[in-house]
Write a protein that holds these residues in place. Structure first.
Motif, PDB file in Angstrom:
ATOM      1  N   MET A  22       0.793  -1.075   0.110  1.00 25.79           N
ATOM      2  CA  MET A  22      -0.055   0.054  -0.138  1.00 25.79           C
ATOM      3  C   MET A  22       0.668   1.233  -0.095  1.00 25.79           C
ATOM      4  SD  MET A  22      -3.097  -0.809  -0.296  1.00 25.79           S
ATOM      5  CE  MET A  22      -3.926   0.736   0.105  1.00 25.79           C
ATOM      6  N   PRO A  23       0.361   2.207  -0.732  1.00 25.93           N
ATOM      7  CA  PRO A  23       1.424   3.486  -0.672  1.00 25.93           C
ATOM      8  C   PRO A  23       1.122   4.217   0.382  1.00 25.93           C
ATOM      9  CG  PRO A  23      -0.623   3.781  -2.083  1.00 25.93           C
ATOM     10  CD  PRO A  23      -0.531   2.341  -1.738  1.00 25.93           C
ATOM     11  N   THR A  24       2.224   4.734   1.025  1.00 19.32           N
ATOM     12  CA  THR A  24       2.245   5.629   2.179  1.00 19.32           C
ATOM     13  C   THR A  24       2.541   7.331   1.630  1.00 19.32           C
ATOM     14  OG1 THR A  24       4.616   5.382   2.582  1.00 19.32           O
ATOM     15  CG2 THR A  24       2.884   3.976   3.581  1.00 19.32           C
ATOM     16  N   GLY A  25       2.056   8.164   2.466  1.00 15.83           N
ATOM     17  CA  GLY A  25       2.412   9.540   2.535  1.00 15.83           C
ATOM     18  C   GLY A  25       0.807  10.359   2.523  1.00 15.83           C
ATOM     19  N   TRP A  26       1.375  11.797   2.455  1.00 11.46           N
ATOM     20  CA  TRP A  26       0.121  12.738   2.369  1.00 11.46           C
ATOM     21  C   TRP A  26      -0.112  12.995   1.133  1.00 11.46           C
ATOM     22  CZ3 TRP A  26       2.077  16.195   7.262  1.00 11.46           C
ATOM     23  CH2 TRP A  26       1.984  15.385   8.477  1.00 11.46           C
ATOM     24  N   VAL A  41       4.951  15.947 -10.706  1.00 10.05           N
ATOM     25  CA  VAL A  41       6.053  15.574 -10.508  1.00 10.05           C
ATOM     26  C   VAL A  41       7.216  15.963 -11.072  1.00 10.05           C
ATOM     27  CG1 VAL A  41       7.429  13.160  -9.800  1.00 10.05           C
ATOM     28  CG2 VAL A  41       5.119  13.431  -9.625  1.00 10.05           C
ATOM     29  N   ASP A  42       7.207  16.116 -12.309  1.00  5.87           N
ATOM     30  CA  ASP A  42       8.238  16.771 -13.158  1.00  5.87           C
ATOM     31  C   ASP A  42       8.465  18.053 -12.462  1.00  5.87           C
ATOM     32  OD1 ASP A  42       8.864  14.266 -14.887  1.00  5.87           O
ATOM     33  OD2 ASP A  42       7.467  15.281 -16.399  1.00  5.87           O
ATOM     34  N   HIS A  43       7.604  18.691 -12.408  1.00  3.95           N
ATOM     35  CA  HIS A  43       7.618  20.019 -11.884  1.00  3.95           C
ATOM     36  C   HIS A  43       8.499  20.158 -10.540  1.00  3.95           C
ATOM     37  CE1 HIS A  43       6.828  24.253 -10.851  1.00  3.95           C
ATOM     38  NE2 HIS A  43       6.415  23.808  -9.735  1.00  3.95           N
ATOM     39  N   LEU A  44       8.140  19.104  -9.504  1.00  2.00           N
ATOM     40  CA  LEU A  44       8.649  19.021  -8.308  1.00  2.00           C
ATOM     41  C   LEU A  44      10.150  18.685  -8.388  1.00  2.00           C
ATOM     42  CD1 LEU A  44       6.162  16.876  -6.164  1.00  2.00           C
ATOM     43  CD2 LEU A  44       6.639  19.578  -6.076  1.00  2.00           C
ATOM     44  N   ALA A  45      10.438  17.802  -9.655  1.00  2.00           N
ATOM     45  CA  ALA A  45      11.947  17.399  -9.961  1.00  2.00           C
ATOM     46  C   ALA A  45      12.687  18.666 -10.385  1.00  2.00           C
ATOM     47  CB  ALA A  45      11.909  16.267 -10.944  1.00  2.00           C
ATOM     48  N   VAL A  51      11.962  13.774  -5.127  1.00  2.00           N
ATOM     49  CA  VAL A  51      11.068  13.126  -5.641  1.00  2.00           C
ATOM     50  C   VAL A  51      10.930  11.615  -5.184  1.00  2.00           C
ATOM     51  CG1 VAL A  51      10.915  14.595  -7.608  1.00  2.00           C
ATOM     52  CG2 VAL A  51      12.434  12.675  -7.833  1.00  2.00           C
ATOM     53  N   GLN A  52      11.934  11.422  -4.577  1.00  2.00           N
ATOM     54  CA  GLN A  52      12.180   9.828  -4.032  1.00  2.00           C
ATOM     55  C   GLN A  52      11.087   9.515  -2.958  1.00  2.00           C
ATOM     56  OE1 GLN A  52      14.711  11.856  -3.921  1.00  2.00           O
ATOM     57  NE2 GLN A  52      15.508  11.768  -2.145  1.00  2.00           N
ATOM     58  N   ASP A  53      10.491  10.669  -2.350  1.00  2.00           N
ATOM     59  CA  ASP A  53       9.507  10.673  -1.454  1.00  2.00           C
ATOM     60  C   ASP A  53       7.980  10.749  -1.832  1.00  2.00           C
ATOM     61  OD1 ASP A  53      11.363  10.676   0.601  1.00  2.00           O
ATOM     62  OD2 ASP A  53      11.162  12.721   1.149  1.00  2.00           O
ATOM     63  N   VAL A  54       7.952  10.741  -3.449  1.00  2.00           N
ATOM     64  CA  VAL A  54       6.654  10.927  -4.136  1.00  2.00           C
ATOM     65  C   VAL A  54       6.071   9.640  -4.612  1.00  2.00           C
ATOM     66  CG1 VAL A  54       5.344  12.333  -5.898  1.00  2.00           C
ATOM     67  CG2 VAL A  54       7.248  13.359  -4.354  1.00  2.00           C
ATOM     68  N   THR A  55       4.810   9.542  -4.638  1.00  2.00           N
ATOM     69  CA  THR A  55       4.117   8.578  -5.085  1.00  2.00           C
ATOM     70  C   THR A  55       2.976   8.981  -5.962  1.00  2.00           C
ATOM     71  OG1 THR A  55       4.957   6.993  -3.438  1.00  2.00           O
ATOM     72  CG2 THR A  55       3.149   6.014  -4.619  1.00  2.00           C
ATOM     73  N   ILE A  56       2.958   8.138  -7.195  1.00  2.00           N
ATOM     74  CA  ILE A  56       1.569   8.667  -7.784  1.00  2.00           C
ATOM     75  C   ILE A  56       0.654   7.443  -7.471  1.00  2.00           C
ATOM     76  CG2 ILE A  56       0.488   9.099 -10.198  1.00  2.00           C
ATOM     77  CD1 ILE A  56       3.084  10.166 -11.081  1.00  2.00           C
ATOM     78  N   LEU A 149       1.050  11.333  -3.864  1.00  2.00           N
ATOM     79  CA  LEU A 149       1.453  11.356  -2.156  1.00  2.00           C
ATOM     80  C   LEU A 149       2.764  11.807  -1.894  1.00  2.00           C
ATOM     81  CD1 LEU A 149      -0.311   8.004  -1.418  1.00  2.00           C
ATOM     82  CD2 LEU A 149      -1.126  10.292  -1.470  1.00  2.00           C
ATOM     83  N   CYS A 150       3.106  12.101  -0.791  1.00  2.00           N
ATOM     84  CA  CYS A 150       4.503  12.674  -0.421  1.00  2.00           C
ATOM     85  C   CYS A 150       4.511  12.174   1.049  1.00  2.00           C
ATOM     86  CB  CYS A 150       4.889  13.916  -0.494  1.00  2.00           C
ATOM     87  SG  CYS A 150       6.457  14.503  -0.370  1.00  2.00           S
ATOM     88  N   GLN A 151       5.960  11.889   1.159  1.00  2.00           N
ATOM     89  CA  GLN A 151       6.145  11.454   2.819  1.00  2.00           C
ATOM     90  C   GLN A 151       5.901  12.783   3.750  1.00  2.00           C
ATOM     91  OE1 GLN A 151       6.701   8.299   3.874  1.00  2.00           O
ATOM     92  NE2 GLN A 151       5.981   7.678   1.738  1.00  2.00           N
ATOM     93  N   PRO A 152       5.674  12.550   4.774  1.00  2.00           N
ATOM     94  CA  PRO A 152       5.239  13.785   5.802  1.00  2.00           C
ATOM     95  C   PRO A 152       6.393  14.730   5.804  1.00  2.00           C
ATOM     96  CG  PRO A 152       4.360  11.678   6.708  1.00  2.00           C
ATOM     97  CD  PRO A 152       5.278  11.421   5.482  1.00  2.00           C
TER      98      PRO A 152
END
Length: 173
Positions: A22-26, A41-45, A51-56, A149-152
């Motif tokens: 299951m994915p985690t993050g806010w 996500v490209d914008h964030l990068a 971006v290793q903290d990001v999940t789609i 989603l992103c890690q807190p």
């Protein structure tokens, strides 16, 4: 005395590599299409965001089957002949490398045999399946929406960067 098997190899809280988790993050953004989520996500990068903290995450997945065409005997036999010819050509080339004498004879025999077998198998398959499925379709897994989603530890910064993207109205990233 300690035994080699005294420690559990797999506990209920650990995950075996490669198993779905299951994915985690806010949630830091929600989009109607995967392309929009990918653009975010490209914008964030581009802003040196970790971006290793990001999940789609695709939410509410749907299997969409788009009908491409109706099957006919001509289409079925043509496709069977073509696929058989390609396989026969492959076998014929392999045989021509191992057979002394004329190179084209094994290739010609392979192609003709492949066409014959391709026609026979395609016709038999279509005759059996025709009453149940008389069309060609392409299936695709899509979602109703895509959440980013992103890690807190970095969620607030990610949310701010995506808000800036939304306010800029840029869609060409």
């Amino acid at each position: 005395m300690t035994h080699a098997f005294s420690q559990p190899v797999f506990s209920p809280t650990s995950q075996a590599p490669g198993l779905p988790t299951m994915p985690t993050g806010w949630p830091i953004g929600s989009y109607d299409t995967y392309a929009e989520a990918q653009r975010a996500v490209d914008h964030l990068a581009g802003k040196d965001f970790p971006v290793q903290d990001v999940t789609i995450v695709g939410v509410d997945p749907l299997l969409v089957e788009r009908v491409a065409t109706r099957l006919t005997w001509g289409k079925v036999l043509g496709g069977g002949a073509m696929s058989g010819a390609w396989f026969g050509l492959f076998v014929g080339v392999l045989l021509s490398l191992a057979t002394p004498g004329p190179v084209f004879t094994p290739i010609l025999i392979g192609v003709l045999s492949g066409v014959g077998f391709g026609l026979a198998f395609a016709a038999a398959n279509y005759a059996v399946m025709r009453k149940r499925r008389n069309f060609i379709s392409h299936s695709q897994l899509v979602a109703r929406r895509y959440d980013v989603l992103c890690q807190p530890r970095n969620a607030e910064n990610g949310r701010n960067l995506l808000a800036q993207l939304a306010m800029s109205g840029r869609h060409d990233l």
